[in-house]
Scaffold this active site. Structure first.
Site, short mmCIF file in Angstrom:
data_model
loop_
_atom_site.label_atom_id
_atom_site.label_comp_id
_atom_site.label_asym_id
_atom_site.label_seq_id
_atom_site.Cartn_x
_atom_site.Cartn_y
_atom_site.Cartn_z
N GLY A 53 26.35 14.72 135.43
CA GLY A 53 26.86 14.81 134.16
C GLY A 53 28.09 15.88 133.84
N ASP A 82 24.77 5.69 134.01
CA ASP A 82 24.70 6.00 135.50
C ASP A 82 23.20 5.35 135.85
OD1 ASP A 82 25.99 7.99 137.46
OD2 ASP A 82 23.95 7.17 138.37
N ASP A 98 23.12 -0.04 135.20
CA ASP A 98 24.14 -0.52 136.11
C ASP A 98 25.35 -0.99 135.51
OD1 ASP A 98 25.52 -1.55 138.35
OD2 ASP A 98 23.80 -2.80 139.02
N LYS A 163 38.14 7.00 139.39
CA LYS A 163 38.39 7.45 140.41
C LYS A 163 38.62 6.42 141.46
CE LYS A 163 34.71 9.18 142.75
NZ LYS A 163 33.95 10.53 142.93
#
Ligand code: SAM
Length: 312
Positions: A53, A82, A98, A163
């Site tokens: 977090g 998450d 998910d 990312k």
């Protein structure tokens, strides 16, 4: 290696604990924001793959505690998603779900009262198997799932940050993003280790094809979902383009390093010796938030009760 030595070896790890962040990743988002200022004036935000977090903490601090428009606080909402359970964070609604499942989108939209988001970020990383090709494939699928969900939830001109690992086929992803956003930059914050392939795509100005209505369908793969997008374009569809793609036509996103040259180098080793309190330098700090349900919990319980013994 003890946590005391990690405190010294990795200054971001130590600094995160000093500033109350649950993970050193907080600095990656902060340094990206120093360059792109995407956290200004946000109302609805989704943090995908958010546990433990630290990105949600950054979002909560910038949007609420340090807000330049606190009168607007009641319209603001942060949703953190998450697979793992997350301990509560002020001003953040956590969702254990998910991101690859279509129902997750419905749950987010419900929490936003069917409004769309200004900003979606994803720091997702699957569990690594050590099989390099498989790991790269699963990571790629996770990014595509995050992007798919983002297209259904982001306002026009919104921002997406995710990312990535700069593997072999990354320019394919840049091309796809180029069709959906006005500007795509590959950025490497100083807090991300130079030795790692990790980087972040910063996609500004969401601008999907006008006649495309992204819709999640349990029976369609991610590839089929995006085919719908490319086919709705008046330009040559990406599918056609990719068939005769020559290397020289591959898209290269501009690469930017952020975080400033004066910031801590994540690949260097530092010795913390503050002149006013040398004693404090040697003390290791406790984690800000212990993992809620770590996979090793059962093994620890068995070990403590003496049941984790091997038959001789
Ligand atoms: N940004 C986080 C922070 O600052 O604390 C760190 C994120 S951590 C590097 C990657 C997370 O991705 C893990 O918590 C993992 O559970 C999550 N993740 C991986 N696959 C996921 C999926 N399919 N759906 C939701 N979360 C997922």
């Amino acid at each position: 290696m003890g946590k005391g030595s990690k405190d010294k070896r990795d200054l971001y790890y130590r600094k995160a604990k000093e500033l109350g962040y649950r993970a050193r990743s907080a600095f990656k988002l902060l340094q990206l924001n120093e360059e792109f200022h995407f956290l200004d004036d946000l109302e609805k935000v989704v943090d995908l793959c958010a546990a433990p977090g630290s990105w949600s903490q950054v979002l909560s601090r910038t949007m609420f505690e340090e807000s330049k428009n606190p009168e607007n606080n009641e319209n603001k909402k942060i949703i953190a998603v998450d697979l793992q359970p997350m301990s509560p964070i002020d001003n953040v609604t956590t969702l254990q779900a998910d991101i690859t499942h279509p129902r997750t989108l419905a749950r987010i939209l419900e929490l936003f009262g069917n409004e769309k988001a200004d900003f979606v970020c994803s720091d997702g990383a699957p569990d690594v198997t050590g099989l390099h090709d498989l790991d790269e494939y699963v990571q790629q699928q996770l990014i595509m799932s995050a992007l798919q969900l983002t297209t259904c939830i982001l306002k026009p001109q919104g921002t997406f940050v995710a990312k990535i690992f700069r593997g072999r086929d990354i320019d394919m992803l840049y091309s796809q993003l180029g069709y959906l956003f006005d500007r795509v930059v590959c950025a490497k914050p100083r807090s991300s280790r130079g030795t790692s392939l990790e980087a972040f795509i910063v996609c500004l100005g969401y601008n999907p094809p006008a006649n495309w209505e992204p819709e999640l369908d349990m029976n369609k793969s991610v590839e089929e979902f995006f085919q719908g997008c490319y086919k709705s374009m008046s330009k040559l569809s990406i599918e056609d383009k990719l068939i005769d793609w020559h290397d020289e036509e591959r898209t290269v996103a501009p690469f930017m390093s952020c975080g400033g040259l004066n910031s801590i180098d994540s690949d260097a080793t530092y010795h913390i010796e503050p002149s006013n309190n040398p004693q404090q330098a040697r003390q290791s700090l406790d984690p800000v938030q212990s993992p809620t349900n770590p996979p090793y919990k059962k093994a620890l319980e068995l070990k403590r009760s003496g049941k984790l013994t091997r038959a001789v």
